[in-house]
Design an enzyme around this catalytic site. Structure first.
Site, mmCIF file in Angstrom:
data_model
loop_
_atom_site.group_PDB
_atom_site.id
_atom_site.type_symbol
_atom_site.label_atom_id
_atom_site.label_comp_id
_atom_site.label_asym_id
_atom_site.label_seq_id
_atom_site.Cartn_x
_atom_site.Cartn_y
_atom_site.Cartn_z
ATOM 1 C CB CYS A 15 1.621 12.117 3.125
ATOM 2 S SG CYS A 15 -0.135 12.493 3.370
ATOM 3 N N PRO B 223 8.863 8.272 3.669
ATOM 4 C CG PRO B 223 10.358 6.973 2.420
ATOM 5 C CD PRO B 223 8.960 7.510 2.408
ATOM 6 C CE LYS C 106 7.746 13.372 -3.140
ATOM 7 N NZ LYS C 106 8.047 11.965 -2.754
ATOM 8 C CB CYS D 249 4.102 7.262 -6.660
ATOM 9 S SG CYS D 249 3.479 6.413 -5.196
#
Length: 422
Positions: A239, A242, A245, A355
């Site tokens: 995942c 954008p 990470k 998040c």
């Protein structure tokens, strides 16, 4: 006579209408080719977005200020113009004469609201005569479906502190590829990120063109730091879009595979990889129906979630979301965790994060994972700049917006590092 800033204010009111009255997501409206921002110069686009976002953060206070002066709710355009005007006066410190005239102008230009310009003028003059309209009002509350479980978890004082941070314009956080170049007004955060308190044109900052850094909330950057990828390791970013990470993992020297179900969202990652000179294999597919050719040393899973930890950056979410999709999201997160574990070598590690502020998507999800996989070990974080109270009893990392409140807070996250037996 033209009113200064009329185009930006008009676009801001249209943005408010799209969110509040039509239930559209702010980010999609601003990117629409035929949306309210189409044709505006960059400076006016930026001003319109700022005005609309600031108003969304203070709708509750604005409505309380306006209520004594309105016998009944006016049409949507009029109400949103009044809200915008109140926020300009109360938060942005706009000059009363200019703001009053601007709101009257907005109302007079509406096809069905021109006859209400007298009302707009009278109401705004009364608001303008009120010193510090928001001074005695509490911060805007989160919706009850979100606020109630958080009060139960942390108490009213903590939730009020979170709401106070969510009412502020968030700072800009940057993650460096290596050495961060000198940037005026920048401060170093304890965890290694760099923070700019004031909004600015990102592409004009030193180091942008040369790919020395990327924009990434400090809390989000902790997930990759928690994984502690090493040079030569194979790492899967699930995942990934954008892509902040992915960039961190690649900068650490790992061989990175970035997977996401959305090909369009991966385009931002491709752009940032090109700008920073970093590399990663990009795969657009559904992780639940994919099998890698070889197992990985480590996996980072930033799972789809309610995004309730990001309200400080996305104040439109309380107006367009409810809790109806949370059970499905929790189930999907569990599926992705179980799938991610099958991608790991013996002794490999998984960082799972969301998040979200909701326990169902964090602490409870970790407990359920350990119940399903009793041989997993939780490795408590030992990272630079982390306060001990951020670490849960089970070894997860709970981040809240009220942490670092004095310097702008952080996004809400839950994350945990899990290790398979060797």
């Amino acid at each position: 006579m033209a009113v200064d800033g009329a185009a930006a204010r008009g676009a801001a009111v249209a943005l408010l209408g799209a969110v509040l009255d039509e239930g559209q997501q702010f980010s999609q409206v601003i990117d629409a080719a035929d949306g309210p921002l189409a044709g505006l110069p960059p400076s006016e686009k930026a001003r319109a977005q700022r005005l609309a976002l600031t108003t969304l953060r203070h709708i509750e206070q604005a409505d309380r200020v306006l209520k004594p002066y309105l016998r009944k709710a006016p049409p949507d355009l009029v109400m949103n113009a009044l809200r915008l005007g109140v926020v300009e006066l109360a938060v942005e410190g706009g000059a009363a004469h200019g703001v009053v005239n601007a709101v009257v102008d907005l109302v007079s230009r509406g096809n069905r609201t021109g006859h209400m310009k007298g009302l707009a003028n009278a109401v705004m003059r009364k608001v303008a005569d009120t010193p510090e309209p928001f001074a005695k009002l509490p911060p805007q509350r989160m919706p009850q479906w979100l606020r109630q479980p958080l009060v139960h978890r942390w108490g009213r004082d903590v939730v009020t502190a979170i709401e106070a941070v969510q009412g502020q314009t968030p700072p800009l956080d940057l993650t460096a590829k290596g050495q961060m170049p000198a940037i005026d007004g920048a401060t170093a955060l304890p965890i290694g990120s760099t923070r700019l308190a004031q909004a600015t044109q990102v592409s004009n900052l030193p180091g942008f063109a040369t790919g020395d850094w990327w924009v990434q909330d400090a809390a989000a950057s902790l997930a990759a730091r928690l994984l502690e990828a090493k040079a030569g390791e194979t790492v899967l970013d699930l995942c990934a879009a954008p892509g902040g990470k992915t960039l961190q993992l690649a900068a650490a020297g790992a061989t990175v595979t970035a997977l996401d179900i959305s090909s369009p969202r991966l385009n931002r990652l491709r752009e940032n990889l090109a700008r920073t000179g970093l590399t990663a294999e990009i795969i657009a597919t559904d992780a639940l129906h994919w099998q890698p050719p070889a197992l990985f040393d480590a996996v980072l899973l930033d799972a789809p979630c309610s995004a309730t930890g990001t309200l400080r950056r996305h104040p439109d979410l309380p107006f367009i979301k409810d809790d109806s999709d949370i059970p499905a999201l929790v189930a999907l997160q569990a599926q992705l965790i179980d799938k991610a574990l099958t991608f790991l070598k013996h002794g490999g590690r998984l960082v799972f994060c969301t998040c979200s502020l909701l326990p169902q998507e964090g602490e409870d999800q970790l407990a359920a994972t350990l119940a399903r996989h009793p041989t997993l070990k939780v490795e408590a974080p030992a990272l630079q700049g982390i306060a001990p109270e951020w670490i849960t009893a089970e070894g997860g990392l709970r981040l809240r917006p009220d942490y670092w409140a004095e310097s702008g807070g952080m996004d809400g996250f839950f994350m945990a590092r899990l290790r398979l037996p060797a």
